[in-house]
Every structure is written in structure tokens, then in C-alpha cells.
Design a protein around this motif. Structure first.
Motif, PDB file in Angstrom:
ATOM      1  N   ILE A 143       0.879  -1.177   0.000  1.00  0.00           N
ATOM      2  CA  ILE A 143       0.000   0.000   0.000  1.00  0.00           C
ATOM      3  C   ILE A 143       0.911   1.220   0.000  1.00  0.00           C
ATOM      4  O   ILE A 143       1.478   1.592   1.030  1.00  0.00           O
ATOM      5  CB  ILE A 143      -0.922   0.011   1.230  1.00  0.00           C
ATOM      6  CG1 ILE A 143      -1.697  -1.304   1.341  1.00  0.00           C
ATOM      7  CG2 ILE A 143      -1.878   1.199   1.168  1.00  0.00           C
ATOM      8  CD1 ILE A 143      -2.498  -1.428   2.625  1.00  0.00           C
ATOM      9  N   THR A 170      -4.692   3.717  -2.784  1.00  0.00           N
ATOM     10  CA  THR A 170      -5.735   4.305  -1.956  1.00  0.00           C
ATOM     11  C   THR A 170      -6.283   3.252  -0.994  1.00  0.00           C
ATOM     12  O   THR A 170      -6.038   2.054  -1.153  1.00  0.00           O
ATOM     13  CB  THR A 170      -6.905   4.831  -2.816  1.00  0.00           C
ATOM     14  OG1 THR A 170      -7.567   3.711  -3.414  1.00  0.00           O
ATOM     15  CG2 THR A 170      -6.414   5.789  -3.888  1.00  0.00           C
ATOM     16  N   ARG A 171      -7.072   3.723  -0.038  1.00  0.00           N
ATOM     17  CA  ARG A 171      -7.682   2.799   0.931  1.00  0.00           C
ATOM     18  C   ARG A 171      -8.583   1.788   0.223  1.00  0.00           C
ATOM     19  O   ARG A 171      -8.499   0.577   0.494  1.00  0.00           O
ATOM     20  CB  ARG A 171      -8.488   3.592   1.959  1.00  0.00           C
ATOM     21  CG  ARG A 171      -9.290   2.708   2.909  1.00  0.00           C
ATOM     22  CD  ARG A 171     -10.088   3.551   3.890  1.00  0.00           C
ATOM     23  NE  ARG A 171     -10.912   2.715   4.758  1.00  0.00           N
ATOM     24  CZ  ARG A 171     -11.658   3.183   5.759  1.00  0.00           C
ATOM     25  NH1 ARG A 171     -11.678   4.490   6.004  1.00  0.00           N
ATOM     26  NH2 ARG A 171     -12.380   2.364   6.510  1.00  0.00           N
ATOM     27  N   VAL A 175      -8.002  -2.373   0.255  1.00  0.00           N
ATOM     28  CA  VAL A 175      -8.955  -3.355   0.771  1.00  0.00           C
ATOM     29  C   VAL A 175      -9.358  -4.330  -0.327  1.00  0.00           C
ATOM     30  O   VAL A 175      -9.440  -5.546  -0.095  1.00  0.00           O
ATOM     31  CB  VAL A 175     -10.188  -2.649   1.370  1.00  0.00           C
ATOM     32  CG1 VAL A 175     -11.234  -3.671   1.785  1.00  0.00           C
ATOM     33  CG2 VAL A 175      -9.776  -1.786   2.565  1.00  0.00           C
ATOM     34  N   ALA A 188       2.578  -1.106   4.363  1.00  0.00           N
ATOM     35  CA  ALA A 188       1.623  -0.008   4.250  1.00  0.00           C
ATOM     36  C   ALA A 188       2.225   1.342   4.589  1.00  0.00           C
ATOM     37  O   ALA A 188       2.883   1.502   5.618  1.00  0.00           O
ATOM     38  CB  ALA A 188       0.422  -0.273   5.160  1.00  0.00           C
ATOM     39  N   LEU A 192      -2.041   8.359   1.831  1.00  0.00           N
ATOM     40  CA  LEU A 192      -2.195   7.799   0.497  1.00  0.00           C
ATOM     41  C   LEU A 192      -2.641   8.857  -0.517  1.00  0.00           C
ATOM     42  O   LEU A 192      -2.959   9.998  -0.174  1.00  0.00           O
ATOM     43  CB  LEU A 192      -3.184   6.635   0.541  1.00  0.00           C
ATOM     44  CG  LEU A 192      -2.796   5.512   1.519  1.00  0.00           C
ATOM     45  CD1 LEU A 192      -3.848   4.413   1.532  1.00  0.00           C
ATOM     46  CD2 LEU A 192      -1.424   4.931   1.178  1.00  0.00           C
ATOM     47  N   SER A 196      -6.683   9.506   1.637  1.00  0.00           N
ATOM     48  CA  SER A 196      -7.163   8.474   2.557  1.00  0.00           C
ATOM     49  C   SER A 196      -6.011   7.966   3.416  1.00  0.00           C
ATOM     50  O   SER A 196      -4.847   8.294   3.189  1.00  0.00           O
ATOM     51  CB  SER A 196      -7.820   7.326   1.788  1.00  0.00           C
ATOM     52  OG  SER A 196      -6.905   6.721   0.890  1.00  0.00           O
ATOM     53  N   SER A 197      -6.342   7.151   4.402  1.00  0.00           N
ATOM     54  CA  SER A 197      -5.367   6.711   5.389  1.00  0.00           C
ATOM     55  C   SER A 197      -5.006   5.243   5.211  1.00  0.00           C
ATOM     56  O   SER A 197      -5.895   4.377   5.164  1.00  0.00           O
ATOM     57  CB  SER A 197      -5.933   6.932   6.798  1.00  0.00           C
ATOM     58  OG  SER A 197      -5.187   6.238   7.762  1.00  0.00           O
ATOM     59  N   GLY A 198      -3.691   4.983   5.146  1.00  0.00           N
ATOM     60  CA  GLY A 198      -3.232   3.605   5.113  1.00  0.00           C
ATOM     61  C   GLY A 198      -3.549   2.881   6.401  1.00  0.00           C
ATOM     62  O   GLY A 198      -3.786   1.667   6.408  1.00  0.00           O
ATOM     63  N   ASP A 200      -6.279   3.359   8.239  1.00  0.00           N
ATOM     64  CA  ASP A 200      -7.673   2.943   8.125  1.00  0.00           C
ATOM     65  C   ASP A 200      -7.797   1.733   7.199  1.00  0.00           C
ATOM     66  O   ASP A 200      -8.590   0.816   7.454  1.00  0.00           O
ATOM     67  CB  ASP A 200      -8.530   4.084   7.590  1.00  0.00           C
ATOM     68  CG  ASP A 200      -8.699   5.204   8.607  1.00  0.00           C
ATOM     69  OD1 ASP A 200      -8.485   4.952   9.813  1.00  0.00           O
ATOM     70  OD2 ASP A 200      -9.031   6.330   8.195  1.00  0.00           O
ATOM     71  N   ALA A 201      -7.024   1.729   6.115  1.00  0.00           N
ATOM     72  CA  ALA A 201      -7.048   0.591   5.195  1.00  0.00           C
ATOM     73  C   ALA A 201      -6.614  -0.683   5.902  1.00  0.00           C
ATOM     74  O   ALA A 201      -7.254  -1.734   5.761  1.00  0.00           O
ATOM     75  CB  ALA A 201      -6.140   0.872   3.994  1.00  0.00           C
ATOM     76  N   GLU A 204      -9.226  -1.998   8.304  1.00  0.00           N
ATOM     77  CA  GLU A 204     -10.306  -2.675   7.583  1.00  0.00           C
ATOM     78  C   GLU A 204      -9.859  -4.050   7.097  1.00  0.00           C
ATOM     79  O   GLU A 204     -10.620  -5.022   7.155  1.00  0.00           O
ATOM     80  CB  GLU A 204     -10.769  -1.809   6.412  1.00  0.00           C
ATOM     81  CG  GLU A 204     -12.046  -2.312   5.761  1.00  0.00           C
ATOM     82  CD  GLU A 204     -12.647  -1.318   4.772  1.00  0.00           C
ATOM     83  OE1 GLU A 204     -13.513  -1.744   3.977  1.00  0.00           O
ATOM     84  OE2 GLU A 204     -12.236  -0.132   4.778  1.00  0.00           O
TER      85      GLU A 204
END
Length: 266
Positions: A143, A170-171, A175, A188, A192, A196-198, A200-201, A204
Motif C-alpha cells: 500500500i 488508496t484505501r 482493501v 503499508a 495515500l 485516505s489513510s493507510g 484505516d485501510a 479494515e
């Protein structure tokens, strides 16, 4: 400060290291005892100006490597799965790997323990990584939104014998990639391409599967909050290739030992 007060606190850790190297606690303790006997016979061999833990390990290493049998790979001993995997790594790379991955020495300190130049230590770590890769070959999801960094990471992963599952920027891509490929490891970044946040990815992804994650980021402070859980594996940018290789090997090796059924071969 007395010699015993310098050495005493190091003994439990040295016993752990000796056990990992030798394959049994009894054998490891025999080497630790030999080091202590050598120190009793001649306290001057201990450099009081050096870091005490580093110095104890250095003396142990000198004794260990002076024994010809320890320079050979012995497949005859009865071992558990952990010991067999360690024993499959050639002797000096195994020491380099254990000093950093198990004992927590940084590369500079570990090189001094082994009495080798830093460049030689990096070569030993790279060799350990390749040998570990042969044991626990896996697929790795990356990522990372910077194309050049992603290319560097792909090269490092493949150089260790692993397969790159893909690169996500991207997140949402991350995913989707994880769902589609079921990787054995995730590398990661934190920030990103689309904002978006790695992190958060990764959170998930971890709801979907249990997989080791190495964060490689220019913003480590966003992860080191003092709260738990914090990431087990964290590398700051700009990174050294040798550091990334060592941490990839560490993450896969110890995850495989903890979860052997989860191994995903390339």
C-alpha cells in the motif's frame, strides 16, 4: 560498578539467545556457563567502557564461534518446529537474524557483537532473509502511493523470494487487493494518494483476515501515540533497504511459527 552487577542483568536474555542458537536450553546454558567461567578466570576480557549487554553477547559470540561444530548445520538433533526453522539458516546469518529479530539489537550493535563490519552484517542479514524466504515464501500486498518507492519495495520483496500480490494507492484499492489476493504480509504507508489513510485501510483489512503488517512511513509519530495497540513493525522513511528486508523476514518468520496453517506460498 562491580562486574557482577554489569553482567547479572544480561544473563536471562543471553540464555534466551543461547537456547535459540543451540536448539536446547541445556546446551545453551552450558555455553553461558562457559562465558561466566572465562570472565571469572580473567575479568579483563570484559570491556567496561562498552555497553554491558553488547559486551556480554560479544564474549558469548567469540566463544560460540570458536567451536567448529557451531559453524556447521546439524540436521540430526531432535528439535521442535521453531528450532528446525532456525537451524535451516546458515550459522552466521542465523546469528545476525536472532540478534536483531529476537534480541532487539540494532544493526550497528549487532555488527559489533559479531565483530564484523556493517557492510558484512548487512550481507548476513540479506542472506538470512533469502533463506527465510525459501522457508516461508509468501505473497505481499504493498500500500504505497509513490511509484518509485513502490517499485523499490517490489524489488526488495521479490529479492527475498516472495511474490508481490499488487500495489494499492488508496484505501479502497488496498482493501480490494487484500480481499482478492489474501496476502501473507502487508507493507503499508500512512498517507495515500487520495488523502485516505493507510492506517484505516489496514484496520479494515485486519477485520477481514489476520495478517502481519509493516508500516513504512515518514510520519511514525501518527502511530506511536503511547496507546495500545501500536504496530509491531514500524519503519521510518527514508528507509534502508537492509532494514526493510530484515523486518520482512522477521514478520513472516515469527508469524509463520505462530500460525503455521496460515502460510501462503508464492
Amino acid at each position: 560498578m562491580s562486574l557482577s552487577s554489569l553482567i547479572g542483568p544480561q544473563i536471562p536474555f543471553l540464555r534466551r539467545y543461547a537456547r535459540a542458537l543451540s536448539g536446547s536450553q541445556a546446551s545453551g546454558d552450558a555455553y553461558v556457563s562457559a562465558v561466566l567461567e572465562a570472565l571469572l578466570a580473567d575479568p579483563s576480557i570484559f570491556d567496561r567502557e562498552a555497553d554491558p549487554r553488547e559486551e556480554v553477547y560479544r564474549l558469548f559470540t567469540r566463544l560460540w564461534n570458536a567451536m567448529p561444530i557451531n559453524g556447521k548445520m546439524d540436521k540430526a538433533r531432535g528439535m521442535n518446529a521453531t528450532d528446525r526453522r532456525l537451524e535451516a539458516i546458515t550459522p552466521l546469518p542465523r546469528q545476525a537474524f536472532l540478534l536483531t529479530a529476537l534480541e532487539g539489537f540494532d544493526a550497528e550493535s549487532a555488527a559489533r557483537v559479531l565483530d564484523v563490519a556493517r557492510a558484512e552484517f548487512d550481507r548476513l542479514i540479506a542472506a538470512a532473509g533469502r533463506e527465510i524466504g525459501a522457508q516461508v515464501a509468501s505473497t505481499v500486498a504493498i500500500i504505497e502511493d509513490e511509484p518509485l518507492i513502490a517499485m523499490d519495495l517490489e524489488s526488495l520483496v521479490e529479492g527475498l523470494g516472495h511474490k508481490v500480490a499488487g500495489v494499492a494507492r488508496t484505501r479502497a484499492e488496498a482493501v480490494a487487493l487484500a480481499r482478492a489476493t489474501q496476502p501473507g504480509l502487508v507493507l503499508a504507508d500512512i498517507r495515500l494518494a487520495d488523502g485516505s489513510s493507510g492506517l484505516d485501510a489496514v484496520n479494515e483489512i485486519l477485520e477481514i483476515m489476520g495478517v502481519p503488517v509493516i508500516f513504512i512511513t515518514a510520519y511514525p509519530e501518527s502511530l506511536l501515540t503511547g496507546e495500545r495497540p501500536e504496530p509491531t513493525y514500524l519503519i521510518s522513511k527514508p528507509f534502508r533497504a537492509e532494514t526493510v528486508k530484515a523486518v520482512i523476514s522477521q514478520a513472516l518468520f515469527f508469524n509463520e511459527l505462530a500460525h503455521p496453517a496460515h502460510r501462503r506460498s508464492a
